[in-house]
Design a protein around this motif. Structure first.
Motif, short mmCIF file in Angstrom:
data_model
loop_
_atom_site.label_atom_id
_atom_site.label_comp_id
_atom_site.label_asym_id
_atom_site.label_seq_id
_atom_site.Cartn_x
_atom_site.Cartn_y
_atom_site.Cartn_z
N GLY A 9 -13.92 -2.95 9.64
CA GLY A 9 -13.02 -2.11 8.85
C GLY A 9 -13.65 -0.84 8.32
O GLY A 9 -13.04 0.24 8.36
N TYR A 68 -5.21 -8.03 11.37
CA TYR A 68 -6.23 -7.80 10.35
C TYR A 68 -6.84 -9.16 10.02
O TYR A 68 -6.12 -10.15 9.90
N ARG A 69 -8.17 -9.19 9.86
CA ARG A 69 -8.84 -10.41 9.40
C ARG A 69 -9.61 -10.05 8.14
O ARG A 69 -10.47 -9.17 8.16
N ASP A 70 -9.25 -10.72 7.05
CA ASP A 70 -9.86 -10.44 5.76
C ASP A 70 -10.37 -11.72 5.12
O ASP A 70 -9.73 -12.77 5.22
N ARG A 71 -11.49 -11.60 4.44
CA ARG A 71 -12.02 -12.71 3.66
C ARG A 71 -11.47 -12.56 2.25
O ARG A 71 -11.59 -11.50 1.64
N HIS A 76 -9.32 -11.42 -6.46
CA HIS A 76 -8.59 -10.36 -5.77
C HIS A 76 -7.10 -10.47 -6.11
O HIS A 76 -6.48 -11.50 -5.92
N SER A 79 -4.06 -12.24 -4.02
CA SER A 79 -4.53 -13.14 -2.97
C SER A 79 -3.86 -14.49 -3.14
O SER A 79 -3.61 -14.95 -4.23
N ASP A 101 -8.42 -0.52 4.14
CA ASP A 101 -9.01 -1.55 3.28
C ASP A 101 -8.85 -2.95 3.89
O ASP A 101 -8.21 -3.82 3.30
N HIS A 102 -9.42 -3.18 5.06
CA HIS A 102 -9.44 -4.51 5.67
C HIS A 102 -10.84 -4.76 6.20
O HIS A 102 -11.54 -3.83 6.61
N ASP A 103 -11.24 -6.03 6.24
CA ASP A 103 -12.58 -6.37 6.70
C ASP A 103 -12.74 -6.12 8.20
O ASP A 103 -13.71 -5.53 8.63
N TRP A 104 -11.79 -6.59 8.98
CA TRP A 104 -11.86 -6.48 10.43
C TRP A 104 -10.49 -6.19 11.01
O TRP A 104 -9.48 -6.60 10.46
#
Length: 128
Positions: A9, A68-71, A76, A79, A101-104
């Motif tokens: 991201g 999107y893949r987010d932890r 948060h 969430s 604003d996403h991890d992957w």
């Protein structure tokens, strides 16, 4: 054939353009096998493969799916999962820009197998 490309991201926010499902794209990709024998397709971001001997090619493709893949992070807002849990969601468009604003991003691409670079072994621990 369909392949998946994972895009970090922060790198997308820094350097990548907007793209949508159905778009025709041409991305610099490497086809690599890691030490566990898994084959992945990697973007050549910021010259990742410069000087490594790993072949890279500009691969023409059609974007077939985007996720999107987010932890989930502790505390948060909004969430709906536990901290550390991974959340995957489908989307149809990825915007460009530093507000991303996403991890992957997981982009599924439809490619002609003949356009892919040759397979190369890649030890990520030696080339972070």
């Amino acid at each position: 054939m369909l392949i998946s490309v994972e895009i970090y991201g922060a790198l997308h926010a820094c350097c990548h353009e907007e793209f949508s499902v159905g778009d025709q794209v041409s991305w610099p990709l490497a086809q690599v096998r890691n030490s566990r024998g898994e084959i992945t397709f990697q973007l050549d971001d910021h010259g990742t493969f410069d000087g490594t001997g790993v072949p890279v090619a500009a691969v023409p493709a059609r974007v077939a799916r985007i996720q999107y893949r987010d932890r989930v992070r502790a505390g948060h807002t909004g969430s709906s999962g536990l901290a550390g849990e991974v959340r995957v969601q489908d989307t149809v468009q990825v915007r460009a820009g530093t507000a991303f604003d996403h991890d992957w991003i997981i982009a599924t691409l439809h490619v002609d197998a003949q356009s892919l670079p040759p397979l190369a072994d890649w030890d990520e621990s030696r080339h972070p």
